[in-house]
Design a protein around this motif. Structure first.
Motif, mmCIF file in Angstrom:
data_model
loop_
_atom_site.group_PDB
_atom_site.id
_atom_site.type_symbol
_atom_site.label_atom_id
_atom_site.label_comp_id
_atom_site.label_asym_id
_atom_site.label_seq_id
_atom_site.Cartn_x
_atom_site.Cartn_y
_atom_site.Cartn_z
ATOM 1 N N PRO A 123 0.829 -1.208 0.000
ATOM 2 C CA PRO A 123 0.000 0.000 0.000
ATOM 3 C C PRO A 123 0.862 1.257 0.000
ATOM 4 O O PRO A 123 1.972 1.264 0.549
ATOM 5 C CB PRO A 123 -0.807 -0.094 1.296
ATOM 6 C CG PRO A 123 -0.369 -1.309 2.003
ATOM 7 C CD PRO A 123 0.636 -2.039 1.185
ATOM 8 N N SER A 124 0.325 2.335 -0.566
ATOM 9 C CA SER A 124 1.115 3.569 -0.677
ATOM 10 C C SER A 124 1.397 4.184 0.688
ATOM 11 O O SER A 124 2.312 4.978 0.836
ATOM 12 C CB SER A 124 0.395 4.579 -1.573
ATOM 13 O OG SER A 124 -0.754 5.109 -0.924
ATOM 14 N N ARG A 125 0.643 3.811 1.719
ATOM 15 C CA ARG A 125 0.931 4.303 3.058
ATOM 16 C C ARG A 125 2.265 3.751 3.575
ATOM 17 O O ARG A 125 2.942 4.372 4.376
ATOM 18 C CB ARG A 125 -0.174 3.890 4.046
ATOM 19 C CG ARG A 125 -1.406 4.718 4.041
ATOM 20 C CD ARG A 125 -1.178 6.136 4.607
ATOM 21 N NE ARG A 125 -1.217 6.197 6.070
ATOM 22 C CZ ARG A 125 -0.177 6.459 6.827
ATOM 23 N NH1 ARG A 125 0.991 6.670 6.285
ATOM 24 N NH2 ARG A 125 -0.301 6.522 8.131
ATOM 25 N N PRO A 182 6.494 5.069 1.587
ATOM 26 C CA PRO A 182 7.388 6.179 1.977
ATOM 27 C C PRO A 182 8.047 5.980 3.344
ATOM 28 O O PRO A 182 9.002 6.665 3.671
ATOM 29 C CB PRO A 182 6.454 7.402 2.045
ATOM 30 C CG PRO A 182 5.156 6.973 1.468
ATOM 31 C CD PRO A 182 5.088 5.490 1.549
ATOM 32 N N ALA A 229 10.267 12.109 9.206
ATOM 33 C CA ALA A 229 9.797 11.644 10.511
ATOM 34 C C ALA A 229 9.935 10.134 10.627
ATOM 35 O O ALA A 229 10.105 9.594 11.717
ATOM 36 C CB ALA A 229 8.339 12.057 10.713
ATOM 37 N N TYR A 230 9.883 9.440 9.487
ATOM 38 C CA TYR A 230 9.947 7.974 9.510
ATOM 39 C C TYR A 230 11.344 7.441 9.798
ATOM 40 O O TYR A 230 11.516 6.257 10.065
ATOM 41 C CB TYR A 230 9.438 7.398 8.185
ATOM 42 C CG TYR A 230 7.993 7.740 7.941
ATOM 43 C CD1 TYR A 230 7.006 7.321 8.835
ATOM 44 C CD2 TYR A 230 7.606 8.496 6.844
ATOM 45 C CE1 TYR A 230 5.683 7.643 8.632
ATOM 46 C CE2 TYR A 230 6.278 8.816 6.630
ATOM 47 C CZ TYR A 230 5.321 8.397 7.524
ATOM 48 O OH TYR A 230 4.009 8.710 7.324
ATOM 49 N N PHE A 251 12.064 5.242 12.911
ATOM 50 C CA PHE A 251 12.088 3.775 13.033
ATOM 51 C C PHE A 251 12.552 3.036 11.783
ATOM 52 O O PHE A 251 12.879 1.866 11.849
ATOM 53 C CB PHE A 251 10.724 3.215 13.464
ATOM 54 C CG PHE A 251 9.575 3.568 12.544
ATOM 55 C CD1 PHE A 251 9.495 3.016 11.280
ATOM 56 C CD2 PHE A 251 8.576 4.438 12.956
ATOM 57 C CE1 PHE A 251 8.450 3.326 10.430
ATOM 58 C CE2 PHE A 251 7.516 4.754 12.111
ATOM 59 C CZ PHE A 251 7.461 4.194 10.837
ATOM 60 N N ARG A 265 1.331 -4.878 9.890
ATOM 61 C CA ARG A 265 0.584 -5.158 8.657
ATOM 62 C C ARG A 265 -0.361 -6.347 8.823
ATOM 63 O O ARG A 265 -1.445 -6.370 8.246
ATOM 64 C CB ARG A 265 1.564 -5.434 7.510
ATOM 65 C CG ARG A 265 0.909 -5.834 6.192
ATOM 66 C CD ARG A 265 1.901 -5.650 5.060
ATOM 67 N NE ARG A 265 1.516 -6.296 3.829
ATOM 68 C CZ ARG A 265 0.637 -5.793 2.954
ATOM 69 N NH1 ARG A 265 0.027 -4.665 3.219
ATOM 70 N NH2 ARG A 265 0.380 -6.426 1.831
ATOM 71 N N ALA A 271 3.193 10.392 2.837
ATOM 72 C CA ALA A 271 2.587 9.328 3.640
ATOM 73 C C ALA A 271 1.695 8.400 2.842
ATOM 74 O O ALA A 271 1.188 7.420 3.381
ATOM 75 C CB ALA A 271 1.788 9.952 4.789
ATOM 76 N N GLU A 319 5.308 14.092 9.633
ATOM 77 C CA GLU A 319 6.003 14.104 8.349
ATOM 78 C C GLU A 319 5.361 15.134 7.406
ATOM 79 O O GLU A 319 6.048 15.893 6.725
ATOM 80 C CB GLU A 319 5.960 12.698 7.725
ATOM 81 C CG GLU A 319 6.500 12.589 6.316
ATOM 82 C CD GLU A 319 8.005 12.806 6.207
ATOM 83 O OE1 GLU A 319 8.684 12.792 7.257
ATOM 84 O OE2 GLU A 319 8.491 13.028 5.078
#
Lengths: 406, 90
Positions: free
Chosen positions: A63-65, A68, A131-132, A135, A149, B19, B48
């Motif tokens: 999924p596109s979520r 990124p 921000a990612y 983690f 998931r 996102a 983000e």
């Protein structure tokens, strides 16, 4: 409960084949995934060969979520976990969240993602860091993302012991299952073929500087000159044998029958290396004599000193040329924490099909008294196999996989 | 020179870049007053998104106000309120 823990699903992503069927065909045929690094220009680096997965399209599978916020290794791990669960006929939504866990190995974390964000930090400033990043480069990120998931909230974690980690993770998963957890996704996937990951691996001093894909990674050969790094690995669906039978799992590949792990003595102490003991412990744990093992999947460091230690350990336990030894990883490169889980998957497929995959291009040096499976696969009615893995810094691990009767 | 205005289309573009979009959520629907959480964006996704807006528009969003902006409408209003004085100063 018999305490028998079995593998019912395989998810494989290797440089010479994505998906268990394609990979297994490549391993049997001796098809290599090693070539000149193409993800960046390696011409300024001492090592230039790698085992790369080509044609992996994260956007097509995830999924596109998720895209990124994930490093390449996590994207490959998520897709491999999907494949393993589908192969096992498991729909995670149908099981209670706390009955399922995830235990993977990690050797480096999300290096490519981390490199991009660190570049943003030093070239543009802290405001430009994703921000990612908080983690995405963690060792535990593959376990975490697979858990989220698939709604798997049972016992989970990550094992970090370089290339040995994949076996240590599977052993930890077995402990959790024996402790009552119904299903665990375990194994490992690493992918650090970016400049930062490359430099980090170069620092080990163990990389092959050859430019010949056929001669770059030659364990147990007189021309051994270090290894070629690769990316990928495997994830396994593990569960109790009773549970697999009860739910009529599509297949039971085999049992994780034995495990042993040791740590080498301090260098210079004069004490013997501990690999042999890890193998012996795994055999004892599996309650099998050396004669019950039909093939050894070697760690295959391809550095003379380490090859000698491994060949001596195998010879001492199994006798001179006492068991077929193979290293299908010469076709993929060493995959860090993904290497041993891929070997486990390969060993299970070898047991299923009665074929020991080959070790192409290698001519064993005379000093090693091992029966190395050559450039052709070998037919064998093997019922059990031993997978050996070593991690930089002294980690030795061994796992016995065995066919499940009936 | 007219002050820059931050629109729903700008927000959707930046959300998708930073996102993505949750499965089953149509960002082209009537989302102005839908909670971000309902749209599938947790706090990290909004952090983000806030960071991306700040970089693109050269502004700094108040952290507490950013956390409190829980719908597209509220976030768009916050960005425009932050943009306006910057625009006047220019």
């Amino acid at each position: 409960m018999s305490g028998r823990v079995v593998v019912t699903g395989l998810g494989v992503a290797a440089p010479n084949g994505v998906g268990a069927a394609d990979y297994w065909a490549a391993a049997r045929n001796g098809t290599s995934g090693i070539g000149r690094l193409s993800r960046f220009d390696p011409s300024g680096y001492p090592a230039r060969l790698a085992g790369e997965i080509t044609g992996f399209d994260a956007d097509a599978h995830l999924p596109s979520r998720l895209v990124p916020q994930t490093d390449r290794m996590t994207q490959i791990a998520l897709v491999s976990a999907d494949c393993a669960l589908a192969d096992a006929g498991v729909r995670p939504g149908e099981l209670p969240d706390y009955d399922m866990g995830v235990v993977t190995a990690g050797a480096s974390g999300g290096f490519e993602f981390g490199q991009g964000e660190l570049r943003n930090l030093w070239s543009k400033g802290g405001q430009h860091v994703s921000a990612y990043q908080s983690f995405a480069w963690f060792y535990a990120v593959n376990s975490g993302q697979i858990s989220i998931r698939n709604g798997m909230r049972g016992p989970s974690g990550v094992l970090v012991s370089d290339q040995a980690g994949g076996l240590d993770a599977v052993a930890q998963a077995r402990r959790h299952i024996r402790g009552g957890t119904r299903l665990i996704v375990s194994g490992g996937v690493d992918a650090s073929l970016c400049p930062w990951g490359w430099v980090a691996q170069l620092a080990s001093g163990r990389l092959s500087t050859s430019d010949d894909p056929r001669r770059g990674y030659l364990p147990f050969d007189a021309a051994a000159c270090g290894h070629v790094p690769g990316e990928g690995g495997a994830l396994l669906v593990m569960e109790p044998l009773e549970s697999a039978r009860q739910r009529q799992a599509p297949q039971v590949y085999g049992e994780i029958a034995g495990y042993g792990a040791t740590f080498d003595p301090k260098p210079g102490s004069g004490r013997a290396p501990a690999l042999q003991r890890a193998i012996e412990v795994a055999l004892e744990d599996a309650d099998t004599e050396p004669g019950g093992i039909g093939a050894v999947f070697a760690d295959a460091a391809a550095l003379p000193a380490l090859d000698r230690i491994e060949s001596e350990a195998v010879t001492k336990v199994f006798g001179p040329r006492g068991v077929p030894v193979t290293a299908p990883k010469v076709l993929t490169g060493r995959l860090n924490s993904g290497g041993a889980p891929l070997d486990l998957a390969t060993a299970l497929l070898a047991v299923r099909d009665g074929v020991i995959p080959p070790t192409p291009h290698v001519t064993p040096a005379e000093e090693y008294d091992i029966d190395l499976v050559g450039s052709e696969p070998r037919r064998s009615a093997l019922r059990a196999a031993l997978v050996v893995a070593r991690g930089h810094g002294g980690f030795n691990s061994a796992v016995v996989v065995r066919a499940c009767a009936g | 020179m007219a002050a820059t205005e931050f629109t729903l289309d700008d927000l959707k573009r930046i959300l998708l870049q930073g996102a993505g979009a949750a499965e089953g959520v149509d960002l082209d629907g009537d989302i102005l007053d839908t909670d971000f959480e309902e749209l599938g964006y947790e706090s990290l996704a909004l952090l983000e998104t806030g960071g991306r807006i700040e970089r693109e528009y050269g502004i700094r969003l108040d952290e507490d106000q950013l956390v409190e902006a829980d719908t597209p409408q509220a976030l768009i209003a916050l960005v425009n309120a932050t943009l306006a004085p910057a625009g006047q100063a220019a």
